[in-house]
Design an enzyme around this catalytic site. Structure first.
Site, mmCIF file in Angstrom:
data_model
loop_
_atom_site.group_PDB
_atom_site.id
_atom_site.type_symbol
_atom_site.label_atom_id
_atom_site.label_comp_id
_atom_site.label_asym_id
_atom_site.label_seq_id
_atom_site.Cartn_x
_atom_site.Cartn_y
_atom_site.Cartn_z
ATOM 1 C CB SER A 76 -6.150 1.099 14.015
ATOM 2 O OG SER A 76 -7.102 2.036 14.322
ATOM 3 N N GLY A 136 0.887 -1.241 -0.024
ATOM 4 C CA GLY A 136 -0.059 -0.015 0.075
ATOM 5 C C GLY A 136 0.867 1.349 0.052
ATOM 6 C CB ALA A 137 4.267 1.664 -1.155
ATOM 7 C CE1 TYR A 184 -9.437 -0.171 9.534
ATOM 8 C CE2 TYR A 184 -10.245 1.136 11.449
ATOM 9 C CZ TYR A 184 -9.372 0.763 10.520
ATOM 10 O OH TYR A 184 -8.123 1.674 10.545
#
Length: 300
Positions: free
Chosen positions: A154, A25-26, A179
């Protein structure tokens, strides 16, 4: 490059010359700034993502900066375990070492969707895809001296639960609940990986981090009304916890980094608080066993 970001890199980031670093995810957000910082510090960075055009655009931006390392692109769809396997094989064919694996890619509160393998999308991408990738690259990491794995979690892991009866949307879909579950799975994975590494006396470090409240494309599925009145850091600042986890010379197995401000929502990198819900050994072992069965990947 943002002047504050450049100053932070200059003052806090040691040379990464000679290291090979893979970031999922860069092409945007936290992953992009981590790639920029690490390439600026001399690393050879593999920027991985789903969209080749977006990655190449990101690479062009980074190459305009005064980087002393290198950048290359790779394509992977973490929502498809076949793609993860092909990607890992490509990495192993092209490289002889892997110093740092940053499990950064993620999706947040998406519409009700499943992965190619039938799992709830957030659980599948955020956790299962990275579990599989780490397992497939484990031997490569283990033969690289002082390697480490950094997994993005998170503050949403706090108070979440792993519902083993709802990993394929068996129950009415709740984007927020799912999530939170995926982010709890991420930190459990990081901690359990470290425990298993220690038992085998391998030399890899496994740690986790989180970006606090950082404004990125990750929030694109949220109702704008939810975001009103919330204070977000810029993506460059949110990436600092990742960079510290990846490079801090005295980091310890199982460290968890996040912003040092109130509620860990903003600030600069420091050790963060791991919620007790992530420390249940029975849940960790069950999650690990399920992930091996779901992915077909058993760590060496």
């Amino acid at each position: 490059m943002n002047i504050q970001f450049k100053d932070w890199i200059t003052n806090n980031l040691d040379s990464q010359k000679g290291k090979t670093i893979l970031i999922t995810g860069a092409n945007s957000g936290i992953g992009f700034y981590a790639a920029l910082a690490l390439a600026s510090a001399g690393a050879d960075v593999i920027m991985a993502g789903r969209n080749e055009d977006k990655i190449r655009t990101a690479i062009k931006i980074i190459e305009k900066e005064n980087i002393s390392g290198t950048i290359e692109s790779e394509i992977v769809n973490l929502a498809d375990l076949k793609s993860v396997r092909s990607f890992a094989e490509s990495v192993k064919k092209k490289h002889t070492r892997l110093d740092i694996l940053i499990n950064n890619a993620g999706v947040m509160m998406t519409p009700e969707l499943k992965t190619e393998d039938g799992f709830e999308l957030q659980f599948g991408v955020n956790f299962l895809g990275h579990f599989a990738l780490t397992g497939l690259l484990y031997e490569m990491l283990n033969t690289t001296l002082n390697s480490r794995v950094v997994t993005l979690s998170s503050i949403a892991h706090r108070g979440a639960t792993i519902d083993f009866n709802n990993l394929k949307i068996e129950k009415p879909y709740d984007a927020k609940r799912e999530y939170y579950q995926s982010k709890l799975a991420d930190i459990i994975f990081a901690l359990e990986l470290g425990n298993r590494i220690n038992l085998k006396n391998d030399s890899i470090l496994s740690m986790a981090c989180h970006p606090g409240f950082t404004k990125t494309d990750l929030q694109r599925h949220l109702d704008p009304k939810i975001l009103e009145g919330m204070v977000f850091m810029e993506a460059w600042q949110g990436s600092l916890s990742t960079i510290v986890a990846a490079t801090k010379s005295d980091a310890q197995q199982g460290d968890y980094y996040g912003p040092d401000g109130p509620g860990e929502m903003g600030g600069f990198p420091a050790l963060a608080v791991i919620d007790n819900v992530a420390l249940d050994d029975k849940v960790a072992n069950r999650l690990w066993s399920k992930a091996e069965a779901y992915t077909g990947i058993v760590f060496p």
